[in-house]
Each structure stands twice: as C-alpha cells, then as structure tokens.
Scaffold this motif. Sequence first.
Motif, short mmCIF file in Angstrom:
data_model
loop_
_atom_site.label_atom_id
_atom_site.label_comp_id
_atom_site.label_asym_id
_atom_site.label_seq_id
_atom_site.Cartn_x
_atom_site.Cartn_y
_atom_site.Cartn_z
N VAL A 36 -42.06 74.20 -3.01
CA VAL A 36 -41.55 73.11 -2.46
C VAL A 36 -42.07 72.47 -1.18
CG1 VAL A 36 -39.39 72.07 -1.27
CG2 VAL A 36 -39.05 73.66 -3.36
N SER A 37 -42.87 73.14 -0.41
CA SER A 37 -43.42 73.00 0.63
C SER A 37 -44.87 72.10 0.47
CB SER A 37 -43.55 74.01 1.79
OG SER A 37 -42.41 74.62 2.14
N PHE A 38 -45.52 72.76 -0.62
CA PHE A 38 -46.66 72.08 -1.05
C PHE A 38 -46.44 70.76 -1.63
CE2 PHE A 38 -50.19 71.37 -4.12
CZ PHE A 38 -51.10 71.40 -3.20
N LYS A 39 -45.46 70.51 -2.37
CA LYS A 39 -44.78 69.38 -2.75
C LYS A 39 -44.70 68.32 -1.89
CE LYS A 39 -43.54 70.96 -7.54
NZ LYS A 39 -42.39 71.19 -8.48
N ILE A 40 -43.97 68.68 -0.97
CA ILE A 40 -43.45 67.96 0.14
C ILE A 40 -44.80 67.43 0.99
CG2 ILE A 40 -42.25 67.64 2.45
CD1 ILE A 40 -40.32 69.65 1.08
N ALA A 41 -45.59 68.32 1.05
CA ALA A 41 -47.04 67.88 1.71
C ALA A 41 -47.75 67.10 1.00
CB ALA A 41 -47.49 69.13 2.20
N VAL A 42 -47.79 67.30 -0.28
CA VAL A 42 -48.71 66.23 -1.01
C VAL A 42 -48.15 64.99 -1.13
CG1 VAL A 42 -48.96 66.10 -3.51
CG2 VAL A 42 -49.63 68.16 -2.47
N ASP A 43 -46.62 64.83 -1.38
CA ASP A 43 -46.15 63.51 -1.45
C ASP A 43 -46.39 62.84 -0.02
OD1 ASP A 43 -45.37 63.90 -4.04
OD2 ASP A 43 -43.33 64.68 -3.63
N PHE A 72 -55.84 49.90 -9.18
CA PHE A 72 -55.91 51.21 -9.71
C PHE A 72 -54.46 51.78 -9.63
CE2 PHE A 72 -56.31 55.76 -8.95
CZ PHE A 72 -57.04 56.31 -10.33
N PHE A 73 -53.79 51.69 -8.76
CA PHE A 73 -52.55 52.28 -8.64
C PHE A 73 -51.52 51.40 -9.68
CE2 PHE A 73 -48.17 52.48 -6.97
CZ PHE A 73 -48.08 53.82 -6.51
N LEU A 74 -51.63 50.33 -9.70
CA LEU A 74 -50.89 49.32 -10.84
C LEU A 74 -51.36 49.79 -12.11
CD1 LEU A 74 -50.64 46.08 -9.08
CD2 LEU A 74 -48.86 47.80 -9.26
N PHE A 75 -52.53 50.14 -12.34
CA PHE A 75 -53.05 50.34 -13.91
C PHE A 75 -52.73 51.73 -14.17
CE2 PHE A 75 -56.47 52.22 -16.41
CZ PHE A 75 -56.33 51.55 -17.63
N THR A 76 -52.88 52.80 -13.26
CA THR A 76 -52.27 53.96 -13.47
C THR A 76 -50.89 54.35 -13.76
OG1 THR A 76 -52.27 54.79 -10.95
CG2 THR A 76 -54.14 55.33 -12.41
N ALA A 77 -49.96 53.18 -12.95
CA ALA A 77 -48.61 53.32 -13.27
C ALA A 77 -48.37 52.85 -14.61
CB ALA A 77 -47.94 52.42 -12.21
N ARG A 95 -38.57 60.16 -11.80
CA ARG A 95 -39.78 61.08 -12.53
C ARG A 95 -41.23 60.33 -12.55
NH1 ARG A 95 -38.92 64.53 -17.96
NH2 ARG A 95 -40.71 65.84 -17.69
N LEU A 96 -41.09 59.21 -13.32
CA LEU A 96 -42.48 58.30 -13.42
C LEU A 96 -42.92 57.95 -11.97
CD1 LEU A 96 -44.10 56.75 -15.29
CD2 LEU A 96 -42.48 54.54 -14.71
N PHE A 97 -42.38 57.81 -11.04
CA PHE A 97 -42.98 57.16 -9.84
C PHE A 97 -43.65 58.76 -9.21
CE2 PHE A 97 -43.00 56.79 -5.07
CZ PHE A 97 -43.79 55.75 -5.04
N LYS A 98 -42.97 59.96 -9.32
CA LYS A 98 -43.23 60.95 -8.75
C LYS A 98 -44.82 61.47 -9.27
CE LYS A 98 -39.85 63.93 -6.76
NZ LYS A 98 -38.98 65.32 -7.10
N GLY A 99 -44.78 61.20 -10.83
CA GLY A 99 -45.96 61.56 -11.50
C GLY A 99 -47.29 60.70 -11.07
N VAL A 100 -46.97 59.47 -10.94
CA VAL A 100 -47.86 58.53 -10.51
C VAL A 100 -48.36 58.68 -9.01
CG1 VAL A 100 -48.51 55.99 -10.18
CG2 VAL A 100 -47.28 56.71 -12.16
N ARG A 102 -48.25 61.46 -7.57
CA ARG A 102 -49.11 62.92 -7.52
C ARG A 102 -50.41 62.63 -8.08
NH1 ARG A 102 -43.77 66.92 -8.11
NH2 ARG A 102 -43.01 66.49 -5.84
N PHE A 103 -50.46 61.99 -8.95
CA PHE A 103 -51.69 61.83 -9.80
C PHE A 103 -52.61 61.15 -8.81
CE2 PHE A 103 -54.72 58.77 -11.99
CZ PHE A 103 -55.46 59.97 -13.07
N GLN A 104 -52.13 60.19 -8.27
CA GLN A 104 -52.92 59.39 -6.96
C GLN A 104 -53.41 60.54 -5.96
OE1 GLN A 104 -53.69 56.17 -6.99
NE2 GLN A 104 -52.49 56.11 -8.80
N PHE A 105 -52.55 61.50 -5.49
CA PHE A 105 -52.88 62.24 -4.57
C PHE A 105 -54.16 63.02 -5.14
CE2 PHE A 105 -53.15 66.68 -3.15
CZ PHE A 105 -53.26 66.55 -1.85
#
Length: 126
Positions: A36-43, A72-77, A95-100, A102-105
């Motif tokens: 959970v900490s890693f996900k928080i840090a990534v986000d 690029f952000f809009l295209f991947t979204a 869920r969609l926004f989290k996926g986009v 984290r992919f950006q990360f």
Amino acid sequence: MIEFTAFLAATLVTVPLIGLYIIYFVSVKTTRNKQVSFKIAVDSTVLLFIISVYFLFLEIWRIHTGWMIVLFFLFTALIFTVLHWKNYEDIKLRRLFKGVWRFQFVVFFILYFILVIYGMIFRILA
C-alpha cells in the motif's frame, strides 16, 4: 521560509526519486504495509516525474514538451477508456483514472532514467 520551500521543490523536481523514497518511507511508518505504501508513493510522485521529464527535455534539446505531455496523457486515457469499456462494458472512473495515472508513472519513470543517462553522456561528450 520561501527560500527553503523553493529549494525543496527544486530538489524534488530535479531528483524525483528522493520524493518517491521519502513518501514511501513515511507511508511505511504510518500504514505498516509495504504494498500500500508503494502505491501511495507512486501515485504521489507521478507529477514530480512528469515535471522532471519536461525540464530534462528543455535542458537537453531546448524543446517545450508541455503540450506533448498533455496530448500523451489524453491519448493514453482514451486508449485505457476504450480498453476498459471493451473488457467491462461499464466504465468505473476511479479504476480507470488509477490505471492511467500508474501507467504514466511507469512511462515517465523510465523516460526520466533514459533522459538522465542521455543528458550525462551528452554533457560529457559535448
């Protein structure tokens, strides 16, 4: 106080790994859960990596890439939205926004290291 804040912001944009580590460390101490900490840090540090990549492009090639990053952000979204809709038929925005996000990360994390290594080689050889 303003100078310290500017120094801290400049450091975190220049070396976003420090921000990633600090947020991860603090989060592990508070949540006691490494995943959970890693996900928080990534986000939390995606924006640092995006800004850092922008300034690396600006420093290496003198190119303003802000509009390319937004596109690029809009295209991947858009791609994630279509894939999400095809797989689940109902779009869950969170869920969609989290996926986009984290992919950006992942993209900007890799791009950051590529640009730092290229920039060092470029400065040494130039």
